[in-house]
Design a protein around this motif. Structure first.
Motif, short mmCIF file in Angstrom:
data_model
loop_
_atom_site.label_atom_id
_atom_site.label_comp_id
_atom_site.label_asym_id
_atom_site.label_seq_id
_atom_site.Cartn_x
_atom_site.Cartn_y
_atom_site.Cartn_z
N ARG A 15 -57.87 -43.30 1.06
CA ARG A 15 -57.10 -44.09 0.08
C ARG A 15 -57.65 -43.89 -1.32
O ARG A 15 -56.90 -43.75 -2.29
CB ARG A 15 -57.14 -45.57 0.46
CG ARG A 15 -56.26 -45.96 1.62
CD ARG A 15 -56.08 -47.47 1.68
NE ARG A 15 -57.34 -48.17 1.82
CZ ARG A 15 -57.93 -48.44 2.98
NH1 ARG A 15 -57.36 -48.05 4.11
NH2 ARG A 15 -59.07 -49.11 3.01
N SER A 18 -56.65 -40.52 -2.64
CA SER A 18 -55.22 -40.42 -2.96
C SER A 18 -54.88 -41.19 -4.23
O SER A 18 -53.86 -40.93 -4.87
CB SER A 18 -54.38 -40.95 -1.80
OG SER A 18 -54.57 -42.34 -1.63
N SER A 19 -55.73 -42.17 -4.61
CA SER A 19 -55.45 -42.96 -5.82
C SER A 19 -55.85 -42.24 -7.09
O SER A 19 -55.51 -42.71 -8.19
CB SER A 19 -56.20 -44.30 -5.74
OG SER A 19 -57.60 -44.11 -5.89
N GLN A 20 -56.58 -41.14 -6.98
CA GLN A 20 -56.99 -40.41 -8.17
C GLN A 20 -55.79 -39.74 -8.81
O GLN A 20 -54.94 -39.17 -8.13
CB GLN A 20 -58.04 -39.36 -7.84
CG GLN A 20 -59.38 -39.94 -7.41
CD GLN A 20 -60.35 -38.85 -6.99
OE1 GLN A 20 -59.95 -37.82 -6.48
NE2 GLN A 20 -61.63 -39.08 -7.22
N GLN A 21 -55.73 -39.81 -10.13
CA GLN A 21 -54.64 -39.16 -10.84
C GLN A 21 -54.89 -37.66 -10.88
O GLN A 21 -55.95 -37.21 -11.31
CB GLN A 21 -54.53 -39.70 -12.26
CG GLN A 21 -54.09 -41.15 -12.34
CD GLN A 21 -53.92 -41.60 -13.77
OE1 GLN A 21 -54.34 -40.93 -14.70
NE2 GLN A 21 -53.28 -42.74 -13.94
N GLU A 236 -60.20 -51.11 -9.19
CA GLU A 236 -59.77 -50.52 -10.44
C GLU A 236 -59.27 -51.60 -11.40
O GLU A 236 -58.69 -52.61 -11.01
CB GLU A 236 -58.64 -49.52 -10.19
CG GLU A 236 -59.12 -48.18 -9.69
CD GLU A 236 -59.83 -47.38 -10.76
OE1 GLU A 236 -59.17 -46.78 -11.62
OE2 GLU A 236 -61.07 -47.38 -10.73
#
Length: 499
Positions: A15, A18-21, A236
């Motif tokens: 997760r 996958s949250s990294q831009q 975040e």
């Protein structure tokens, strides 16, 4: 690092990755191999503190299943991370995150410079404002009028002056937390309170769970007390606390103490909501962990915000939660008065241990704070402090957005600090260059454990107007130098600022 202190599961790591831009590739740029992209993603999570240092990573097979990639890809990524110093492994113990050996990232606290040493330097290192006059002068004058009876005693009050203990207890009761004077100990600032708590509960080698990032000076205090810090990554933005991570760390690492700043967190400015507070207290109680709630920022709301119930509201007896308060942030850093709220037996133990530390807190300063509390001067002084900080915050935001538009941050609704992602630049190099151009700024790694947050700096709301404009201009000059060095420029340091 000899061993891991927390665990990141395969689904959790997937997760986070996958949250990294994903940054767009330029024309003709080839995508990196899958193993390289995975290694880079994990490395960035470590540097940003979203995965703590010394966190055990999932086994290769587990992570491969969660990411839907081959085990060979994960094995190659882990090998690349080991080669770069971001992963350590030992047969039978697994693999855990690290930072490269010999990394010169700062780990000390924030040492305030004496005013006479500043000269033309703009000091953004310390989140402290000048005293809110005329309230300091009035408080000291009021204290002098009350001093005579105390001057006829020995002057040592290890638990604090009874009149001030009663006043602090009344203030908690007024906030909806019934409190007796026997639940209060007055200390020499919040640092003195936390030092006493660490020595009572946290002996050398004990684990202490801390937010990641957290307040630099408290982290250093705990290191010097011999504690083993267990970082728990913040969520975040300003959402703050990830309760699933906290419950996992408290359950698996079994720290003796957990330290949190739930009210306008230092450095991020996040404010924990009521559900997060309730769940954190429940998790600490289940794990047998002493939860230390630092309330030094609790009265520094800068925007309209409905303040949640205090953390100790979910444990009014003080058997799990020890609350720390202070006059130093809300009033003036030179007013070194803090306090502890806990169960009476904990207070008695802290008072008994104090005989081997500082014996007590200065009487005159205690009387000054009591004067402020009893006359209503405190509320008026803190309102003045809020107005100062609010104006400074808005001026600083305007200046940073103008001079450094690539820097990223979320605007907190209170507190004294702004946590800034510095546009991909090294916070450590920015701090070094900043001092050469006349602005002192602390780099992100000071607020982490073992070198995380290299891409961040902390900016306090301590300057406004033309000074904020000049501070941002000097930071922009420092950033240009760091960028030129990173891009193959001549790498020459900027000239030292001369007024």
């Amino acid at each position: 690092m000899a061993q891991w202190t927390s665990v990141v599961g395969a689904a959790q790591l997937a997760r986070l990755l996958s949250s990294q831009q994903e940054r767009p590739a330029g024309p003709g740029t080839r995508r990196p191999p899958a193993y390289r992209a995975l290694a880079d993603g994990v490395r960035l999570l470590v540097l940003e503190g979203r995965v703590p240092v010394a966190a055990r990573l999932p086994a290769e097979r587990e992570l491969a299943l969660s990411l839907s990639v081959s085990r060979t890809t994960v094995a190659a990524a882990y090998e690349a991370l080991r080669a770069e110093g971001f992963l350590e492994s030992r047969r039978g113990a697994g693999s855990w995150t690290a930072v490269p050996a010999g990394n010169p990232l700062p780990a000390r606290g924030l040492e305030p410079l004496p005013p006479e040493a500043l000269g033309s330097l703009i000091d953004l290192g310390t989140a402290a404002l000048p005293a809110p006059e005329p309230w300091l002068t009035r408080a000291v004058q009021g204290a002098l009028e009350e001093l005579t009876p105390y001057a006829h005693t020995h002057g040592d009050y290890p638990a604090g002056l009874p009149v001030l203990r009663s006043m602090i207890a009344e203030r908690y009761t007024a906030r909806g937390i019934p409190t007796m004077p026997e639940q209060i100990m007055v200390t020499t600032g919040a640092m003195g309170a936390i030092d006493a708590i660490c020595h009572l509960f946290g002996g050398r080698g004990e684990r202490i769970a801390v937010e990641s990032p957290s307040y630099a000076n408290i982290l250093q205090l705990m290191r010097e007390a011999g504690a083993r810090l267990v970082p728990v990554a913040m969520a975040e933005g300003l959402s703050g606390w990830d309760m699933d991570r906290w419950r996992q760390v408290l359950r698996e690492a079994a720290p003796r103490i957990a330290y949190v700043v739930a009210d306008f967190h230092n450095p991020t400015g996040a404010l924990a909501d009521e559900d997060q507070r309730r769940r954190l207290v429940d998790a600490a109680r289940s794990a047998g962990t002493v939860l230390v709630a630092d309330e030094t920022m609790t009265e520094l709301w800068l925007d309209d915000v409905e303040m949640p119930r205090p953390v100790c509201g979910f444990d009014p007896a003080g058997s799990t939660v020890i609350t720390v308060g202070s006059a130093s942030k809300a009033f003036w850093a030179g007013m070194r008065i803090g306090w502890v709220r806990a169960a009476p037996d904990v207070i008695r133990s802290l008072v008994a241990a104090r005989a081997y530390a500082d014996l007590g807190t200065p009487v005159l300063e205690q009387l000054a704070v009591n004067w402020l509390f009893s006359t209503g001067g405190w509320e008026q002084a803190v309102e003045l402090r809020r107005a100062q900080a609010r104006e400074n915050r808005d001026d600083l935001l305007t200046a940073i957005r103008r001079e450094l538009p690539d820097w990223e941050f979320e605007v907190p609704k209170g507190g004294l600090t702004l946590w800034v992602r510095a546009g991909g630049l090294s916070g450590s190099r920015l701090a070094e260059a900043g001092e050469r151009v006349g602005v002192r700024v602390p780099s992100g790694p000071r607020f982490g454990v073992d070198g995380a947050f290299e891409g961040y700096v902390r900016l306090p709301f301590t300057v406004g107007g033309a000074v904020a404009d000049e501070a941002a201009a000097r930071l922009a000059a420092a950033a240009r130098w760091v960028e030129s060095g990173a891009s193959g420029g001549n790498g020459e340091a900027p000239r030292t600022f001369v007024a």
